[in-house]
Write a protein that holds these residues in place. Sequence first.
Motif, mmCIF file in Angstrom:
data_model
loop_
_atom_site.group_PDB
_atom_site.id
_atom_site.type_symbol
_atom_site.label_atom_id
_atom_site.label_comp_id
_atom_site.label_asym_id
_atom_site.label_seq_id
_atom_site.Cartn_x
_atom_site.Cartn_y
_atom_site.Cartn_z
ATOM 1 N N TYR A 454 0.840 -1.199 0.000
ATOM 2 C CA TYR A 454 0.000 0.000 0.000
ATOM 3 C C TYR A 454 0.885 1.262 0.000
ATOM 4 N N LYS A 458 1.346 4.274 -3.027
ATOM 5 C CA LYS A 458 1.329 5.729 -2.836
ATOM 6 C C LYS A 458 2.612 6.362 -3.379
ATOM 7 N N GLN A 461 2.584 6.369 -7.171
ATOM 8 C CA GLN A 461 1.725 7.428 -7.704
ATOM 9 C C GLN A 461 2.439 8.779 -7.660
ATOM 10 N N GLN A 462 3.070 9.045 -6.535
ATOM 11 C CA GLN A 462 3.823 10.291 -6.423
ATOM 12 C C GLN A 462 4.955 10.340 -7.442
ATOM 13 N N GLN A 491 -4.312 5.281 -9.217
ATOM 14 C CA GLN A 491 -5.273 5.798 -8.258
ATOM 15 C C GLN A 491 -6.394 4.794 -7.970
ATOM 16 N N ILE A 494 -5.274 2.562 -5.173
ATOM 17 C CA ILE A 494 -5.221 3.281 -3.899
ATOM 18 C C ILE A 494 -6.640 3.485 -3.365
ATOM 19 N N GLU A 498 -7.839 2.535 0.390
ATOM 20 C CA GLU A 498 -8.041 3.541 1.429
ATOM 21 C C GLU A 498 -9.331 4.358 1.290
ATOM 22 N N ARG A 629 -1.936 4.618 7.812
ATOM 23 C CA ARG A 629 -2.511 5.448 6.748
ATOM 24 C C ARG A 629 -2.289 6.935 7.014
ATOM 25 N N SER A 633 0.013 9.427 4.825
ATOM 26 C CA SER A 633 -0.488 10.653 4.197
ATOM 27 C C SER A 633 0.384 11.850 4.573
ATOM 28 N N MET A 636 3.431 11.637 2.454
ATOM 29 C CA MET A 636 3.154 12.060 1.081
ATOM 30 C C MET A 636 3.088 13.595 0.975
#
Length: 1729
Positions: A454, A458, A461-462, A491, A494, A498, A629, A633, A636
């Motif tokens: 997970y 993320k 994606q970044q 996305q 993800i 989440e 999570r 975040s 991120m």
Amino acid sequence: MALAELYTQYNRVWIPDSEEVWQSAEITKDYKAGDRFLHVQLEDGTELHYPVDPSALPPLRNPDILVGENDLTALSYLHEPAVLHNLKVRFVESRLIYTYSGIILVAINPYKQLPIYGDAIIHAYSGQNMGDMDPHIFAVAEEAYKQMARNGKNQSIIVSGESGAGKTVSARYTMRYFATVSKSSSNAHVEDKVLASNPITEAVGNAKTTRNDNSSRFGKYTEISFDQRYRIIGANMRTYLLEKSRVVFQSENERNYHIFYQLCASAMQPEFKHLKLGSAEEFNYTRMGGSTTIEGVDDRANMIETQKTFALLGLKEDFQMDVFKTLAAILHLGNLEITAVGDERSSINLEDNHLNIFCELLELNSDKMAQWLCHRKIITTSETVIKPMTKPQALNARDALAKKIYSHLFDFIVERINQALQFSGKQHTFIGVLDIYGFETFDVNSFEQFCINYANEKLQQQFNLHVFKLEQEEYMKEDIPWTLIDFYDNQPVIDLIEAKMGILELLDEECLLPHGTDENWLQKLYNNFVNKNTLFEKPRMSNTSFIIQHFADKVEYKCEGFLEKNRDTVYEVLMEILKESKFRLCANFFQDNPVSVSPFSSTISIKSARPVLKSPNKQLRMTVGSKFRSSLSLLMETLNATTPHYVRCIKPNDEKQPFEFDSKRVAQQLRACGVLETIRISAQSYPSSRYSILMTQQELSVNDKKQICKIVLQRLIQDPNQYQFGRTKIFFRAGQVAYLEKLRSDKLRHACVVIQKSVRGWLQRRRFLCLRRAALTIQQYFRGQRTVRQAITARALKETWAAIIIQKYCRGYLVRKLCQLIHVAAVTIQAYTRGFLARKKYRKMLEEHKAVILQKYARAWLARRRFQNVRRFVLNIQLSYRVQRLQKKIEEQSKENHGLLERLTNLASTHMNDLDTIQKLESELEKLAAQKRTYEEKGKKYKEDSEQKILKLESQNKELREQKETLEVKLQEKMEEMKEKMDDLTKQLFDDVRKEESQRMILEKNFQNQRQDYEKEIESLKGEIKVLREEKTQLQQQIQQEMSIQDDLKMEVGQLTKQVQKIPELQKEIELLQTQKLDVEKQAQSQKREMREKMSEVTKQLLESYDFEDVRSRLSTEDLEHLNEDGELWFAYEGLKKATRVLESHFQTQKENYEKEIEGLNLKVEHLSQDINHLQKLFREENDINDGIRLEVSRLTSENLVIPDLKQQVSELENQKLDLENRLQEQTAKLKEISNRLHHEPEGDRTLRRTNEVQNEADMKEKERLNVIPQEMEGLSNGLKQDEVQAEVKSKMKQETTRLTVENMDLEEELDMKDRIIKKLEDQIKTLTKTTEKDGEVHVSALPKEYIGMMEYKREDEERIVQNLILDLKPRGVVVNMIPGLPAHILFMCVRYADYLNDADMLKSFINVTIDGIKQVVKENSEDFEMLSFWLSNTYYFLNCLKQYSGEEEFMKYNTPRQNKNCLKHFDLSEYRQVLSDLAIRIYHQFILVMENNIQHMVVPGMLEYESLQGISGLKPTGFRKRSSSIDDTDTYTMTSILQQLSYFYSTMCQNGLDPELLKQAVKQLFFLIGAVTLNSLFLRKDMCSCRKGMQIRCNISYLEEWLKDKNLQSSNAKETLEPLSQAAWLLQVKKITDDDAKEICEHCTSLSTVQIVKILNSYTPIDDFEKRVTPSFVRKVQAMLNNREDGPQLMLDTKYRFQVTFPFTPSPHALETIQVPSSFKLGFLTRV
């Protein structure tokens, strides 16, 4: 162009393979559209008909030239097999572990220590652009640091990869790079503390797994904070998802966290005995995996290192012991024995040893702990129920408690580390280093793998968004439409995890239910997502797992344990017990709201994005998933606010074998880490100059380069969608560059075939012609032999033989006749020619002889005339000098004569006093003799007494021996007393005797000394009389010489006055010429200005006369085109150009005429300056002659000074004569009386003899007292014995007196003569001075003062001297016309003055102030090369002056006599010489550092990158890094730049007068830097390791060698410092195939180490397809041959290395007397002495 057109014969493709993932194959037959099979041949030679789909043909293989590229985006075909093959070639063959993939750095774990992480490598990458050097972790760190410093924006380095891939090591190296490059400003060594945090976190967070011996079991994000100067000021650490289950469970061959084993290994140490630990095999939590040790790891040593790092961070021993107590308590908790009581109960023995130790360490109640580990409390609304637990439940509760304690302890340690790394003040920027787990997929995947994947979703994606953003910026920068790129967006995955009602929310919901199970949660997932979300699947053969389609791969997760791990619950009662602990650390862990000491947030204190309701029983805490999570975040948000840099770590194999490449495992990780996705997104842009070979001559004639590219690409690539033109770059789609490479290689291959055809044809023709000539000669001989055999018979043989004989004699006769004629002719010709030559030679010799005679007489006449002129000139100067000196001396002598008369009277009185003292001394001698006799008598008496005493003592001893048997005790006491008495007596006796003897010896010595003194005085008187006679004769000779010289001096003075009158006239002429020269130059400049003004006026008139807008408005477009077609505008333009050329030529001719006139004037000035120099030389020679005259005059004056002494001696002799006469009269009277007594008393003969003896003794004393000649005194003493001698004595005395009177008269006459001569000379001088004054109007100034090489100054002027001569002095104003080291010489002249005054304080103060001033000026100008060079030279000259004039023999060998007179007289300055030597060494090192800083940035561009041999190096396609470099270098340096900089250094050092030996040492140091920097860069740049680049480097080295030869610096050994670089260049060029090549490399490359040779061979990169790579087998051969070498493992050369500097002693040739202080120095307060 269709893609299918590339599938032609000889091209290569990739075919899937079960073992190697992909296999290479060569196409054997052209592929045509519609074919179902592709005919290929594998690398092992097998033929294969590979079935293909026309819509999905197999991927093409890149050309060999592109294999092994630094950047994967440089590959033409961007697909998985190309990437995999490129990584394999770099890793296995080239041993390169780093590769760029766009903005990603791919790092493959080598499982071997490599020498590429030293400080030298760090400094090599510091300041470099990212694409300029080979890929490296330091390059990524430098790029982040550079972007932070330039843009002022925060940066992040994201390091990811699976376990064992090397993430921790990579993160550690990035932090080390920042700590090395940016040192902190404070003395707290923050960078050391930041690095020290790594061993601690590794000890408590890393463990051994089956994949890695040091696997990080948590994620870590470290923010390194920087101030405004970009220096480290602190750090902060955040951790993510610690693997707590490892505390209580380890799989086979795995270990718990390192800290437990370190603690067990140190259990026997005294400070750890109270923890009651043992070996790791004794505890359940450390022996579960069956592997308690790691090969090559010493846990005890690591424990010491951990304690040191704790101390370095300021965490004291009490804190460390609290941590160790908690860890020991966890180990003892794991050894608690829980016994089952039935099926539903369990219990713990209260006497359990481990229970008691656990409670003792944490200060808990053991009864409560034993009870509540086996029971649980259930609280309902109405009642509280205590329920017993089964053994498995109790074990789970125990393990949960252990995990909870360790988790809190880990967070607490991280918090304290952050507290130690916190900083006061404001953070300007930071660089974050994220060390986090990569995408994981195992056979059994659980909750941990789900969270890890997970997090990777993320991060991916970044990453995708960042790459997309970079590409968008690149396309917009190049004005390309943004429609060419699409990319995968994850996305949806993800959201699946989440989003609302996603997997994590459903998991948290199930955890809230009291009876929630994993199966119920899984069923909810099936109901919500199966057949509704394509990314979620249900396995066919399982109802306990689910599958998620991640960006990297599909992963199947087992639902077992998800709820338990997400809850991470510990029973409330156990937590209450721990809260009540008296151990403060443990109690604080379990408080409801623990107060954080650190200003930074740890992972526990991060709040969730949305609030979670808490129930009154406090059991509904935040789950692990929600915590993860929220922290993710936050991470991120941090990463999105920074500029990210990516490092993807790859594990090459599972066996941890060094440099072994498992293609399956690598391909799996490449898919997982997003490298292939990056390559798919990234576009490529390449320069077109590589493909100039594909252009036609017509295309090359176009001037616009962009238009050329468009024309060529339209011709070569028909599909315009396959490429796009930007502003500065061309973007190609996949495969197009390979197509261009194919066309290029085909063109080159065709050219090679043509060349081969021509060469082979030429060789065959040459061979054919040789064979033809050989065949013709063979045919000729064969045919001749055959005809001979056919024609031969017996008769023919006889006839031919006879004919041959006749021919022989006939020919011989003719030849002899001809020879005789030729001989006669030759002899006659020789005779005539020899005679002619001899006569010619004779005439020439005669002419030369006459010429020599004429030259001899002419030169003799000229020499005589020159000598006479010089002699006259010298005599005139001598006369003028002597006149002045004699005037002064005569006046002084007249004064001294009056004083001498007074001194004579005084001396007479003193002489009488001396006689009285002599009589007194005689009387004292008699007294001493009498005392001596008395002492001798006393000595004899003492000896007799002592002998008698000794006899008595011996008798007593005999008696005592007889009574020995009866009185032994008494006898011993008495014997001791007697011995003591005897010793005292003997000592007294011997002391008395010694004293008397010493007194006697002293008296004898005094008597002998007095006697010797008297004899010496008599001898000295004799010598003085002789000297007086000799000096008398010398004075007479000198007077005659002076009389003869006077006449010559008169003549020469007149000539000198005439020559002196001419000098100002010559000076005026020179000044006139100089003014004329300046006027001419001014006129030339004014004419230039006038011409320019005229030109500008003409152009203005032309421009103003035409109103361009009016003309354009009148003319239509057709008219303009018509004009352009006819060429009228062009003709008008050409006319203007011709007019300007005519004006320029006219101006040029005028300029040349003026320059010729100026040159003529310069020649005149030079001629006049030569004449002036000649006159100055004559004056110098005359000054030298004047010096000789001065010495002669001073000698004469000294002789004149001797005259009064002679007069004094004469007066003394007269007095002595009178004394002798008086005493002789007295003695004659006495003798008369004695003779009368002898007549009257003949009977008293005995008394007469006694009186005679007494009289003889008296006469001897008188002889010693009187300093008269000993012969007369002996005659007197002998005359006392006999009466007949008396008359002779009288006569001799009379003769002596008469002789002395005569000598006195002669001396007086000589003195009178000298006085007369002096008066005459005075009169002559007066007359001469009068005549010179009348004849010449020019005033002849007095002769200059004679300087002695000192500078007089006052104590209070020291600061002014330092300020004006050192601090305010500018080198450029000094070195133009001054002597080298002028300030140093002036300083030393001041030192000489202080030494002359014998003032130690003044000398010490001046030298200290001088040294401080030099230090200050060096410190203030520490970056000014000219100033450092100037003061290094002056410090060196000052040091040499202190040595040269020290007075030590070793430094005085090369001095002139005049310089030796200037040596220091009173002080030894050797200590200050050492201080100055140290200062000079310090200046030299700073001087070298400045030169290195000025030239270092030029070395790599000039030596490596610039093409001094045009067309040698070929350009290859570059990747993303090259086109997105962080800094564009506008300054391009060439080899000429380096040579110019070296020449500037050399000229500045020469101008500042730096010693040649020091200059050679500086040049040697610079050449070492050039070689070392170039070689280090070569090691780190694979793209530079080619044959052509070797040729380039050899060429550049030759330029450096030529520079050394031009500057005459071959003896500096600078060339030898370039030997490693020269051998590296040779190694790039030499053939590298056979065993002989390997031997040659080993024999030739002696200056390179084994590591360096292997590195170059592995990095060798072919530029064209016709070159071959170095095979790994060849590298292994060379490595095996070099194994015997004993050299270090260091790859890089130390660029900071300094050769030992030596300061040779070179004496200064400049005389201190001639040095003058320029007015520009502002030292008017100093005066020359």
